[in-house]
Write a protein that holds these residues in place. Structure first.
Motif, PDB file in Angstrom:
ATOM      1  N   ALA B  51     -12.205  14.712  10.616  1.00 55.56           N
ATOM      2  CA  ALA B  51     -11.585  13.503  10.073  1.00 55.56           C
ATOM      3  C   ALA B  51     -10.132  13.423  10.520  1.00 55.56           C
ATOM      4  CB  ALA B  51     -11.651  13.513   8.548  1.00 55.56           C
ATOM      5  N   SER B  52      -9.706  12.234  10.915  1.00 55.11           N
ATOM      6  CA  SER B  52      -8.296  12.023  11.200  1.00 55.11           C
ATOM      7  C   SER B  52      -7.839  10.777  10.451  1.00 55.11           C
ATOM      8  CB  SER B  52      -8.068  11.872  12.705  1.00 55.11           C
ATOM      9  OG  SER B  52      -8.824  10.778  13.188  1.00 55.11           O
ATOM     10  N   PHE B  53      -6.536  10.676  10.227  1.00 53.99           N
ATOM     11  CA  PHE B  53      -6.014   9.568   9.419  1.00 53.99           C
ATOM     12  C   PHE B  53      -4.967   8.787  10.201  1.00 53.99           C
ATOM     13  CE2 PHE B  53      -7.505  12.796   6.524  1.00 53.99           C
ATOM     14  CZ  PHE B  53      -8.231  12.063   5.595  1.00 53.99           C
ATOM     15  N   VAL B  54      -4.974   7.482   9.997  1.00 50.83           N
ATOM     16  CA  VAL B  54      -3.971   6.626  10.618  1.00 50.83           C
ATOM     17  C   VAL B  54      -3.395   5.745   9.523  1.00 50.83           C
ATOM     18  CG1 VAL B  54      -3.521   4.978  12.472  1.00 50.83           C
ATOM     19  CG2 VAL B  54      -5.493   6.514  12.646  1.00 50.83           C
ATOM     20  N   LYS B  55      -2.066   5.769   9.397  1.00 50.16           N
ATOM     21  CA  LYS B  55      -1.427   4.890   8.412  1.00 50.16           C
ATOM     22  C   LYS B  55      -1.281   3.520   9.073  1.00 50.16           C
ATOM     23  CE  LYS B  55       1.310   3.663   4.880  1.00 50.16           C
ATOM     24  NZ  LYS B  55       0.828   3.380   3.538  1.00 50.16           N
ATOM     25  N   VAL B  56      -1.978   2.523   8.507  1.00 50.39           N
ATOM     26  CA  VAL B  56      -2.005   1.212   9.146  1.00 50.39           C
ATOM     27  C   VAL B  56      -1.280   0.156   8.322  1.00 50.39           C
ATOM     28  CG1 VAL B  56      -3.507  -0.577  10.108  1.00 50.39           C
ATOM     29  CG2 VAL B  56      -4.202   1.821  10.235  1.00 50.39           C
ATOM     30  N   HIS B  57      -1.470   0.217   6.983  1.00 53.67           N
ATOM     31  CA  HIS B  57      -0.938  -0.855   6.136  1.00 53.67           C
ATOM     32  C   HIS B  57       0.134  -0.341   5.179  1.00 53.67           C
ATOM     33  CE1 HIS B  57      -3.907  -3.729   7.574  1.00 53.67           C
ATOM     34  NE2 HIS B  57      -4.760  -2.716   7.589  1.00 53.67           N
ATOM     35  N   GLN B  58       1.014  -1.259   4.781  1.00 56.69           N
ATOM     36  CA  GLN B  58       2.082  -0.922   3.841  1.00 56.69           C
ATOM     37  C   GLN B  58       1.552  -0.690   2.433  1.00 56.69           C
ATOM     38  OE1 GLN B  58       5.289  -0.209   4.237  1.00 56.69           O
ATOM     39  NE2 GLN B  58       4.767  -0.256   6.410  1.00 56.69           N
ATOM     40  N   GLY B  59       0.638  -1.556   1.988  1.00 58.17           N
ATOM     41  CA  GLY B  59       0.062  -1.398   0.653  1.00 58.17           C
ATOM     42  C   GLY B  59      -1.303  -0.764   0.756  1.00 58.17           C
TER      43      GLY B  59
END
Lengths: 320, 343
Positions: B51-59
């Protein structure tokens, strides 16, 4: 999971809502509050914790014309819940002209919203200088104060002592139970506005010190009035439930709010209820203390209430 | 923290640490993407499990869909519609200031994607890379569906449903239905449209005759609707059991549903029907996930630790994998083939 406290902020145009919202959003209070503002608000607020609503009001299909709810709030509160853990509260601003009833009813009528949130308080901002004039012109200005759990009389620096006294008196006569605060630039402590836990009715009703002194009292402003009743006799819950159900069914359109604490025979806890129009919610609150006198208190706020009929009906619900 | 844990043959779990809003499989079903309440997207390799994570949205990340060329499109409550490639690069597709991009619907071939933004719907042709706006609608859009052939867009809102013929420029068809309508779902042959309703009701519209079957009095709001792969039954959430309405028999008098696997203490909160075989996943508010067999009308609970409501369910297009997401941040992947092989 603890429900997220929700504050409803109302107030006539120009009363200072935007100032208060900006304080909540920018002040360093260590809490994280989401704010739902109207799209057509007077001044734009740009902040990542602000969501814009469209005040989409619709009637529920049950045929009762006063059961209107805010569709936008169902959606938005549902969305904010998912941020849980990082949110300490939600504040909903309504426009200066909006009727607060659909907002409150949304928290009663939508199951998911009801389960995940706790309506904390209705806070109304009042412009100290213009309030009297607004009362004469606007039903909304009156209703906003009537619905309030707390009233902030703002812009006190713009009136003299006599003017402030008149504004205070006008607020008190409309809503004798609300906690009243004064401020000049919405500089009230934020814990008086957010997460007050004032829907703990015990606290709410006890704010009014003269409340207990009178058996019943009535205030009226045009046709908006409040009727309060107290008794040290316990209440027959079955009788009360039947009566209030029937009463609100027949008169709910005219009853803006009702709330109360009941002493039920052989019951450790106080029974608390609150309602908006035809809707009423009941549940057990804090236990009575051992040395405490168990007093039942109820209050109805609305238009053209028949005080005598209410008093007789309430007396009939008391345990003989 | 997000290492895969094998629960039983064919069942793998991850801890994603945030509310799982929605799940989507890539077109080739070699990646699973989960939209998370803290604005991240979790990308999970199938079958590797990494699993990898990407921060995409502010909320919050509210909606997610696969891009036919690989990668995922996501909407958030920051008004951003973003494209995240499989290597984790994020790019902005469009932005609708002040709007929550929650509702998304993809066509079966994945080439068309509809995204709701307030009263408007943005329609993306993902092959050409074009955007078009549909609206404004009578109220804020509360649900979207694209017909299986891709030619019709159904938009639910307060007061009814609006049907846009995507192949012509004409005015849309508006069908009135009081109150707030949500979660539209076309039957697999496109001849029926089913919708949920704020007031604990379900409506099925026969799109040819415009006859409406209405069912009221459910225990809760049906926020997800889905059809069995053959279109014979409509399923919906908000129930205390798996409920299958036979279509078109429900349009006759006194229709009776098939109901099974009653859950006394919970109600269904997530639902996804398998697109190829008579199976459906049903998630409940107590964390139970049932694998419902729609031929024999029987259901088997998956071996998932209960407790947190199931918030997302989704099948891969091939119908071999099902993803579950929980409010407490767990994600579970079911490999149906592996589970059935193990018995």
């Amino acid at each position: 999971m603890l429900p997220i406290p929700v504050t409803v902020l109302t107030g006539y145009l120009g009363a200072g809502k935007t100032t208060l919202l900006n304080r909540i959003l920018t002040e360093n209070h260590g809490k994280r509050y989401a704010v739902i503002v109207n799209e057509f608000g007077e001044v734009g607020i740009d902040n990542e914790l602000v969501a814009h609503s469209d005040e989409e009001i619709f009637e529920m299909n049950n045929g009762c014309i006063c059961c209107t709810v805010r569709g936008d709030l169902i959606r938005m509160v549902g969305g904010l819940i998912r941020r849980k853990g990082s949110l300490d509260g939600v504040l909903i601003e309504t426009t200066g002209l909006a009727d607060p009833a659909p907002v409150i009813q949304t928290f009663f009528l939508d199951q998911e919203t009801k389960e995940r949130t706790a309506l904390d308080a209705v806070v109304t901002l009042v412009d100290a200088r213009h309030f009297e004039g607004q009362l004469g012109r606007s039903q909304e200005a009156r209703e906003q104060v009537v619905f309030a759990d707390a009233v902030i009389i703002n812009k006190t620096d713009l009136v003299d002592e006599a003017g402030l006294a008149r504004a205070l008196e006008a607020v008190k006569s409309l809503n004798p139970r609300a906690e009243v605060m004064t401020s000049s630039r919405c500089d009230v402590p934020l814990d008086k506005v957010l997460a007050r836990r004032s829907f703990d009715l015990m606290k709410l009703l006890d704010i009014e010190p003269d409340f207990l002194d009178e058996g019943a009292h009535e205030h009226s402003h045009d046709t908006v009035q409040s009727v309060s009743m107290t008794s040290d006799k316990p209440v027959d819950f079955e009788k009360f439930k039947t009566w209030i159900g029937e009463y609100l069914n027949d008169h709910g359109q005219h009853v803006y709010r009702c709330k109360g604490i009941l002493s039920i025979p052989d019951e450790r806890q106080r029974l608390v209820f609150q309602g908006v129009h035809m809707l009423v919610e009941m549940g057990f609150g804090q236990p009575w203390k051992e040395d405490e006198s168990r007093v039942s208190k109820v209050v109805f706020i609305g238009r053209n209430l028949d005080r005598l009929a209410l008093q007789i009906a309430f007396r009939d619900c008391l345990v003989k | 923290m997000a290492a895969p844990v094998t629960i039983s043959p064919g069942l793998t779990q991850w801890e994603l640490q945030a509310y799982v809003e929605q799940a989507a499989f890539s077109s080739g079903a070699d990646k699973l993407a989960l939209a998370l309440g803290d604005g991240r997207i979790a990308l999970i390799d199938i079958p590797g499990g990494e699993a990898s994570f990407v921060k995409v949205h502010q909320g919050s990340c509210l909606g997610i869909a696969a891009h036919p060329a690989g990668g995922f499109l996501s909407g958030g409550d920051d008004g951003l519609l973003a494209y995240t490639s499989l290597d984790g690069t994020v790019s902005e597709v469009t932005r609708a200031k002040g709007q929550w991009l929650e509702h998304m619907a993809a066509s079966r071939d994945g080439r068309t994607l509809a995204v709701a933004a307030g009263r408007e719907v943005i329609l993306l042709n993902l092959e050409v890379g074009s955007l078009a706006n549909y609206g404004p609608h009578a109220g804020t859009v509360s649900g979207l569906a694209l017909s299986p052939a891709g030619g019709v867009l159904a938009v639910t809102h307060t007061g009814g449903v609006t049907l846009w013929d995507l192949d012509s420029q004409g005015e849309p068809i508006k069908l009135d239905l009081r109150g707030m309508n949500l979660a539209p779902a076309f039957s697999p042959d496109g001849s029926y449209l089913a919708m949920g309703h704020q007031e604990n009701a379900v409506h099925i519209i026969d799109l040819e005759s415009r006859k409406v079957f209405g069912l009221a009095g459910l225990p809760a709001k049906p926020g997800r609707l889905d059809w069995s792969h053959d279109g014979r039954h409509l399923l919906h959430t908000g129930t205390k059991a798996v409920i299958c309405w036979p279509v078109p028999e429900c349009f006759q008098e006194n229709p009776a549903p098939v109901a099974f696997s009653v859950q006394e203490e919970a109600r269904m909160s997530a639902l996804a029907a398998n697109p190829r075989i008579p199976f459906a996943g049903a998630g409940f508010s107590d964390g139970t996930v049932l694998l419902a067999e729609l031929k024999r009308f029987a259901a088997y609970p998956l071996e998932i630790v209960p407790g947190s409501p199931v918030s997302a369910l989704c099948w891969s297009a091939q119908g071999l994998h099902m993803a579950c997401g929980m409010e407490d941040g767990r994600a579970v992947l079911l490999d149906l083939g592996e589970m059935l092989q193990a018995g």
